[in-house]
Design an enzyme around this catalytic site. Structure first.
Site, PDB file in Angstrom:
ATOM      1  CE1 TYR A  57      -3.277  -2.750   0.103  1.00 26.75           C
ATOM      2  CE2 TYR A  57      -3.646  -2.334   2.431  1.00 26.75           C
ATOM      3  CZ  TYR A  57      -3.945  -3.029   1.286  1.00 26.75           C
ATOM      4  OH  TYR A  57      -4.915  -4.001   1.312  1.00 26.75           O
ATOM      5  CG  PHE A 208     -14.090  -3.440  -2.924  1.00 28.32           C
ATOM      6  CD1 PHE A 208     -13.287  -2.350  -2.629  1.00 28.32           C
ATOM      7  CD2 PHE A 208     -13.774  -4.201  -4.037  1.00 28.32           C
ATOM      8  CE1 PHE A 208     -12.182  -2.033  -3.413  1.00 28.32           C
ATOM      9  CE2 PHE A 208     -12.678  -3.897  -4.838  1.00 28.32           C
ATOM     10  CZ  PHE A 208     -11.882  -2.807  -4.520  1.00 28.32           C
ATOM     11  N   PRO A 209     -16.658  -3.217   1.365  1.00 30.92           N
ATOM     12  CG  PRO A 209     -16.422  -2.219   3.457  1.00 30.92           C
ATOM     13  CD  PRO A 209     -15.648  -2.601   2.229  1.00 30.92           C
ATOM     14  CG  LEU A 210     -19.330   1.128   2.143  1.00 30.23           C
ATOM     15  CD1 LEU A 210     -19.004   2.605   2.255  1.00 30.23           C
ATOM     16  CD2 LEU A 210     -20.506   0.754   3.023  1.00 30.23           C
ATOM     17  N   GLY A 211     -19.471  -1.978  -1.621  1.00 28.60           N
ATOM     18  CA  GLY A 211     -19.398  -2.105  -3.062  1.00 28.60           C
ATOM     19  C   GLY A 211     -18.220  -1.270  -3.541  1.00 28.60           C
ATOM     20  CG  LEU A 222     -24.669   1.221  -0.629  1.00 33.00           C
ATOM     21  CD1 LEU A 222     -23.547   1.457   0.379  1.00 33.00           C
ATOM     22  CD2 LEU A 222     -25.389  -0.085  -0.317  1.00 33.00           C
TER      23      LEU A 222
END
Length: 295
Positions: A57, A208-211, A222
Site C-alpha cells: 500500500y 469493498f464492504p460498500l461495493g 446504496l
C-alpha cells in the site's frame, strides 16, 4: 463496541482498513501525512484494535504511517498485513507469490511495522484476476507461510481474493483463521464462502464492504436503493451505515475493515457497529438487487 475473534484473539468487530491512507489508488504518499496519522490515532483511541495494512500500500507508505503514528503499539492491537503482490511504476497490482517473494515481503512488513511477529498475514491470491494457473502452487505458498509461522515471525495466516476450493485447501493445510474477499450487500457473489467460514468458525473479512465503483456499486448505489434508504430512515442513519450493519448481521465472525482518510467518515463507520437490524429490516434488505460488475 461488539467483539468477535480473529483466530483465538478477541477483536472489536469494526476495525480499520489503512489502504486509503496512501495517495490515490493507494499509490504514493498522502497529501497530508499528519492528517493520515491523526486518523490512525483517532481510530485506536475510539476502540479500533484490528488494522489491516500491507507493505504494497503506497508502496512503502502505509506501514510507515502506522509505525510513526502508533508505535509502541497499545496492548491488544492486532496488525494484519498482506503478501503476494507488488506494484509497478504505474501503480498496477502484480502477482509476486513465489515462496522466496513471500518470505521477503514478510521481512519487509516486520521491519516497516517494527514488530518481531506479525499478528496476521493474508496471502493475496490472483486466481480470480489471472485464472490460467500461472500462480505458484498454493501448497508451496502456504508451506512458506507455515514455515514462517513455525519460526515465530507470523502468528496467524489468512487468505485473500480466493475461490472456495482454495479456502478449503488453506483451512486443511495451513489452519487459516480468516478469509478476506470482496463482499457487500451489493455484491453477494461469495455467499458460499461466507457459509464455509461459518461452518469452520473462521473470520470473514469483507473488503469493498460498500461495493466498489470499479467492482460493483458504491455509496451512490446504496443511497439510490429504496430498500436501503427505507431502513436508513427508520434508524436515523446513513445508507452506508446500513450496508455495514447488514454485513455484521450476516454472522458473528464477520469483521469489518472499512477504510477512510477522514475522521468524520471513520466515526460514521464505527457508529455502524452499534446499529441493530431487526428481522423486518433484514427481510427488506434481502430485496436489494446486486449491482453488475463495473456499474
Amino acid at each position: 463496541m461488539n467483539t468477535s475473534f480473529l483466530g483465538d484473539k478477541p477483536v472489536h468487530r469494526v476495525g480499520f482498513g489503512a489502504m486509503q491512507l496512501a495517495g490515490p489508488n493507494s499509490f504514493g504518499p498522502p497529501a497530508d501525512p499528519e492528517a493520515a496519522k491523526a486518523v490512525l490515532r483517532h481510530a485506536v483511541a475510539h476502540g479500533v484494535d484490528h488494522i489491516d495494512t500491507a507493505q504494497f500500500y503506497g508502496p512503502d507508505v502505509v506501514n510507515d504511517l502506522i509505525r510513526e503514528a502508533l508505535h509502541p503499539y497499545p496492548e491488544g492491537l492486532r496488525l494484519a498485513t498482506k503478501v503476494g503482490a507488488v506494484r509497478d511504476e504505474q501503480g498496477a497490482w502484480l502477482p509476486s507469490g513465489a515462496p522466496a517473494d513471500l518470505e521477503h515481503q514478510v521481512e519487509q512488513n516486520l521491519r516497516s511495522l517494527r514488530v518481531e511477529r506479525l499478528d496476521l498475514v493474508n496471502l493475496r491470491r490472483f486466481e480470480r484476476d489471472i485464472p490460467d494457473g500461472t500462480e505458484p502452487p498454493l501448497e508451496d505458498q502456504l508451506g512458506a507461510l507455515v514455515e514462517l509461522r513455525e519460526q515465530g515471525k507470523i502468528d496467524m495466516i489468512g487468505i485473500s481474493s480466493a475461490n472456495a476450493d482454495t479456502v478449503q485447501a488453506a483451512i486443511k493445510t495451513a489452519g487459516i483463521v480468516s478469509v478476506q474477499n470482496a463482499y457487500s450487500i451489493l455484491n453477494r457473489t461469495d455467499d458460499a464462502i461466507l457459509r464455509l467460514c461459518r461452518e469452520h468458525g473462521i473470520a470473514f473479512v469483507p473488503y469493498f464492504p460498500l461495493g466498489s465503483a470499479i467492482g460493483s456499486g458504491g455509496p451512490k448505489h446504496l443511497a439510490a436503493d429504496p430498500h436501503v434508504s427505507a431502513v436508513a430512515r427508520k434508524h436515523g442513519v446513513t445508507p452506508t451505515q446500513v450496508a455495514l450493519a447488514w454485513l455484521l448481521a450476516q454472522d458473528e465472525r464477520v469483521l469489518l475493515i472499512p477504510g477512510t482518510s477522514s475522521i468524520g467518515h471513520l466515526e460514521e463507520n464505527l457508529a455502524a457497529g452499534e446499529i441493530t437490524l431487526d428481522a423486518e429490516d433484514l427481510a427488506l434488505l434481502d430485496k436489494v438487487e446486486p449491482v453488475p460488475l463495473g456499474a
